[in-house]
Design a protein around this motif. Structure first.
Motif, short mmCIF file in Angstrom:
data_model
loop_
_atom_site.label_atom_id
_atom_site.label_comp_id
_atom_site.label_asym_id
_atom_site.label_seq_id
_atom_site.Cartn_x
_atom_site.Cartn_y
_atom_site.Cartn_z
N GLY A 426 8.24 0.38 -21.08
CA GLY A 426 7.04 1.10 -20.70
C GLY A 426 5.98 0.24 -20.07
O GLY A 426 5.24 0.70 -19.22
N ALA A 427 5.82 -1.02 -20.47
CA ALA A 427 4.71 -1.83 -19.95
C ALA A 427 4.96 -2.22 -18.51
O ALA A 427 4.26 -1.80 -17.61
CB ALA A 427 4.55 -3.08 -20.81
N VAL A 428 5.92 -3.03 -18.25
CA VAL A 428 6.17 -3.51 -16.89
C VAL A 428 7.68 -3.72 -16.68
O VAL A 428 8.07 -4.64 -15.98
CB VAL A 428 5.43 -4.83 -16.63
N ALA A 429 8.50 -2.87 -17.29
CA ALA A 429 9.95 -3.04 -17.19
C ALA A 429 10.32 -4.47 -17.57
O ALA A 429 10.84 -5.24 -16.78
CB ALA A 429 10.45 -2.70 -15.79
N LEU A 471 0.62 -9.13 -16.66
CA LEU A 471 -0.74 -8.70 -16.33
C LEU A 471 -0.78 -7.27 -15.82
O LEU A 471 -1.80 -6.60 -15.89
CB LEU A 471 -1.35 -9.63 -15.29
N GLN A 472 0.37 -6.78 -15.31
CA GLN A 472 0.38 -5.40 -14.82
C GLN A 472 0.23 -4.39 -15.95
O GLN A 472 -0.09 -3.24 -15.72
CB GLN A 472 1.68 -5.12 -14.06
N MET A 487 -2.01 -10.60 -9.31
CA MET A 487 -1.50 -11.73 -10.08
C MET A 487 -0.21 -11.39 -10.80
O MET A 487 0.59 -12.27 -11.11
CB MET A 487 -2.56 -12.20 -11.07
N GLY A 488 -0.01 -10.12 -11.09
CA GLY A 488 1.19 -9.70 -11.80
C GLY A 488 2.35 -9.37 -10.90
O GLY A 488 3.37 -8.85 -11.37
N SER A 489 2.24 -9.64 -9.61
CA SER A 489 3.29 -9.29 -8.66
C SER A 489 4.02 -10.53 -8.16
O SER A 489 3.44 -11.60 -8.03
CB SER A 489 2.70 -8.54 -7.45
N SER A 490 5.30 -10.34 -7.86
CA SER A 490 6.07 -11.40 -7.22
C SER A 490 5.84 -11.33 -5.72
O SER A 490 5.20 -10.39 -5.22
CB SER A 490 7.56 -11.20 -7.52
N PRO A 492 7.93 -10.51 -3.26
CA PRO A 492 8.41 -9.27 -2.65
C PRO A 492 7.54 -8.05 -2.97
O PRO A 492 7.60 -7.05 -2.24
CB PRO A 492 9.82 -9.11 -3.25
N GLU A 493 6.73 -8.13 -4.04
CA GLU A 493 5.92 -6.97 -4.43
C GLU A 493 4.51 -6.99 -3.84
O GLU A 493 3.74 -6.05 -4.05
CB GLU A 493 5.81 -6.92 -5.95
N LEU A 494 4.15 -8.05 -3.12
CA LEU A 494 2.78 -8.16 -2.62
C LEU A 494 2.42 -7.02 -1.67
O LEU A 494 1.28 -6.56 -1.65
CB LEU A 494 2.59 -9.50 -1.92
N GLY A 495 3.39 -6.56 -0.88
CA GLY A 495 3.13 -5.44 0.01
C GLY A 495 2.80 -4.17 -0.75
O GLY A 495 2.02 -3.33 -0.30
N ASN A 496 3.37 -4.01 -1.95
CA ASN A 496 3.11 -2.84 -2.77
C ASN A 496 1.67 -2.82 -3.26
O ASN A 496 1.04 -1.77 -3.38
CB ASN A 496 4.03 -2.81 -3.99
N VAL A 497 1.14 -4.01 -3.56
CA VAL A 497 -0.21 -4.10 -4.10
C VAL A 497 -1.22 -3.60 -3.09
O VAL A 497 -2.18 -2.90 -3.43
CB VAL A 497 -0.54 -5.56 -4.49
N VAL A 498 -1.00 -3.93 -1.82
CA VAL A 498 -1.96 -3.57 -0.77
C VAL A 498 -2.08 -2.07 -0.63
O VAL A 498 -3.19 -1.52 -0.51
CB VAL A 498 -1.54 -4.20 0.58
N VAL A 499 -0.97 -1.35 -0.68
CA VAL A 499 -1.00 0.11 -0.43
C VAL A 499 -0.78 0.93 -1.68
O VAL A 499 -0.82 2.14 -1.64
CB VAL A 499 0.06 0.49 0.62
N GLY A 500 -0.55 0.28 -2.82
CA GLY A 500 -0.38 1.01 -4.07
C GLY A 500 0.92 1.76 -4.18
O GLY A 500 1.02 2.76 -4.90
N SER A 501 1.94 1.32 -3.48
CA SER A 501 3.23 1.99 -3.51
C SER A 501 4.17 1.29 -4.48
O SER A 501 3.97 0.15 -4.86
CB SER A 501 3.85 1.98 -2.10
#
Length: 586
Positions: A426-429, A471-472, A487-490, A492-501
């Motif tokens: 539940g927290a961050v897989a 941190l997520q 800070m909680g993203s790798s 490959p996930e940085l693009g997700n942070v920008v658009v919230g996807s």
């Protein structure tokens, strides 16, 4: 292999330390969630989303009020688990935010019957500070006419003091001034009697340097300052003042400062453009006085040397505390006015700040100044940094700190102490994330003959594979969420942070970023390891996601997306391997 195990344990320890962000101790309670749909989302789409939420959670989001129609603000019953799930769902693309609908309540006031008459405490926002601390464990030395244990100081803790006027241990008050000052600092509170004090769980150290008539010598005051510093005082209050500078006083103040004692003094009551001594000394916090309207009290000194202002009272409202009648020695509740009354407000708040973990006197002063409510156009420096604000000061002092009890309360409220929380991811897989971290180290281990496990390499492996993923799982109401997601993203996930996807951006989830890092950093011996580690970390991240969650923008979540992630994982591993050629263990 020992290095790998050690670093993973170290990483987990760092994880707990990083949970000490401001706001953890202030995690609020809630039983519903706020969903703010974007204003350009069609009504039909919102209705479909609401129905989907109802089908999944058996509770239907409703408009918060008739005024919420234009903003599309909906409220639905839910807990922290539901909050995390909604933030990770496809709904996240269609909302401005999904956040807890925190429950606020009126701040509890002390049960002291005359607390309502203490306008000065409400003006410094002390009730907000009391939610965090009441000064427990801090000792405030009151250098004054002595302190008598009147009924409303009965529950206040006293430590050993001294009477320098009569050269004896018992430092009782024969004037009333010192007892009144001590009451502002630490009057017994929530005792169903009288009035309240600011740092009511602090200890009072009574030091008598002023006679029954209110006068005293520099020599006695200097000795009292050193006595306080030598006997465990954390804060000194001096609601007294006089003429010019004194070397013996300066030496005593410097001595106490070296022992980390915060020193506060009244600016003086001559309505002149200069604080009096000892308030004028650089290592003393000088306090001017305000009246009940927040204006400069007509008697207060101002200008040179003034650091901050606090309530000192005036004809429209005096400072009420329990003290003695000097004629009879009997207990009385009486209102005084003066910078002598303003200084102990600052001393009490300084005790709260010290109890919150700020040790150095200069840092306490910075907290008091930075948290003060600014007064615009204060051209004559009536107020120094501004009006004293106890709640803001304690909040600033606690920024980045968390107590042991707060931490475990946060764990409990967040569900981290529930085994089911970890099992269902539940927290961050957590399991896939840990797999990515461990996978990146295994990839590095496979080519260990070419790698030296430096800090740069460790950093690259972590941020390439999973980032500080724990941190997520932190949802802090007084902080924006995106820094934690970042800070909680790798990589490959940085693009997700920008658009919230939740879907991978193919530019970030590919060999492109590792390739650019290698190209840019290969000339730097230290940073080259970060680029190599990032390549291997991204390889582990993409490889695991190719199996468990192959969702990529424009490629869907089927075989094409799976192949894209898998191929790029292999390319990242090859890039890391080739970049490490020629490097040997040493």
């Amino acid at each position: 292999m020992k290095k790998v195990v050690f670093f993973l344990l170290f990483l987990l320890g760092i994880g707990f330390a990083l949970m000490s962000f401001s706001g953890l101790a202030n995690q609020g309670e809630f039983d519903s969630l706020i969903i703010d749909f974007k204003e350009n989302i069609p009504t039909t789409q919102i209705s479909e989303d609401i129905e989907e939420i109802y089908q999944k959670y058996a509770d239907k989001p409703e408009l918060n009020s008739m005024y919420s129609v234009s903003d599309n603000v909906y409220v639905v019953n839910g807990d922290r688990k539901m909050l995390r799930q909604l933030r990770k769902s496809s709904l996240a693309k269609q909302v401005e935010y999904i956040e807890p609908n925190y429950q606020y309540q009126a701040l509890d006031a002390p049960n002291d019957p005359d607390y309502s008459k203490q306008w000065n405490f409400r003006s410094i926002n002390v009730e907000s500070a009391w939610k965090e601390t009441a000064g427990d464990g801090i000792t405030v030395a009151v250098i004054d006419t002595g302190v008598s244990r009147v009924p409303d100081l009965k529950l206040t803790k006293f430590v050993k003091g001294y009477d320098f006027v009569n050269d004896k241990v018992n430092a009782d008050d024969d004037n009333g001034h010192g007892t009144h000052v001590a009451g502002t600092v630490a009057q017994s509170t929530n005792n169903g009697y009288g009035v309240a004090g600011i740092a009511y769980k602090a200890n009072i150290m009574p030091l008598k340097v002023l006679s029954k008539g209110g006068g005293g010598t520099v020599a006695d005051i200097a000795e009292a300052i050193k006595f306080a510093a030598d006997n465990g005082a954390d804060v000194i209050n001096m609601s007294l003042g006089g003429g010019g500078a004194s070397q013996i006083m300066q030496e005593a103040i410097d001595y106490a400062d070296r022992k980390k004692v915060v020193i506060i003094a009244a600016a003086g009551n001559a309505n002149q453009n200069s604080a009096s001594y000892p308030a004028r000394y650089p290592k003393v916090i000088s306090v001017s006085a305000t009246d009940s309207t927040g204006a400069k009290a007509n008697y207060s000194n101002y200008g040179a040397g003034v650091d901050i202002s606090a309530p000192g009272g005036g004809e429209t409202g005096k400072i009420l505390q329990n003290t003695i009648n000097p004629s009879t020695g009997e207990s009385v509740f009486v209102g005084f006015q003066g910078t002598s009354m303003a200084a102990p407000h600052v001393a009490g708040v300084a005790a709260l700040v010290k109890a919150s973990g700020v040790a150095e006197p200069s840092e306490v002063l910075d907290v008091l100044k930075q948290s003060a409510r600014k007064v615009p156009e204060d051209t004559k420096n009536y107020f120094g940094a501004g009006h004293l604000d106890a709640g803001a000061a304690v909040g600033l002092a606690l920024k980045g700190k968390i107590t042991f009890n707060d931490f475990f309360r946060w764990l409990r409220n967040s569900g981290y102490l529930n085994p089911g929380f970890w099992i269902d991811g539940g927290a961050v897989a957590i399991l896939p994330k840990l797999g990515m971290v461990i996978g990146s180290y295994l990839l590095a281990w496979f080519i260990r003959n070419y790698l030296t496990f430096t800090l740069s390499l460790h950093s690259g492996l972590i941020f390439g594979s999973a980032g500080l993923f724990f941190l997520q799982g932190l949802y802090i109401f007084d902080l924006p969420q995106w820094p934690l997601r970042l800070m909680g993203s790798s990589i490959p996930e940085l693009g997700n942070v920008v658009v919230g996807s939740t879907s991978f951006n193919p530019l970030f989830a590919s060999v492109l970023i590792p390739f650019l890092l290698v190209a840019l950093l290969s000339g730097n011996k230290s940073w080259k390891w970060f680029a190599i580690g990032s390549s291997l970390g991204v390889a582990a991240c993409l490889g695991i996601n190719a199996v468990i969650d192959p969702t990529v923008w424009g490629l869907g979540s089927g075989a094409i997306a799976r192949s894209f992630l898998g191929v790029n994982a292999l390319l990242c591993f090859a890039l890391g391997y080739l970049s490490s050629q020629g490097e040997k263990d040493h």
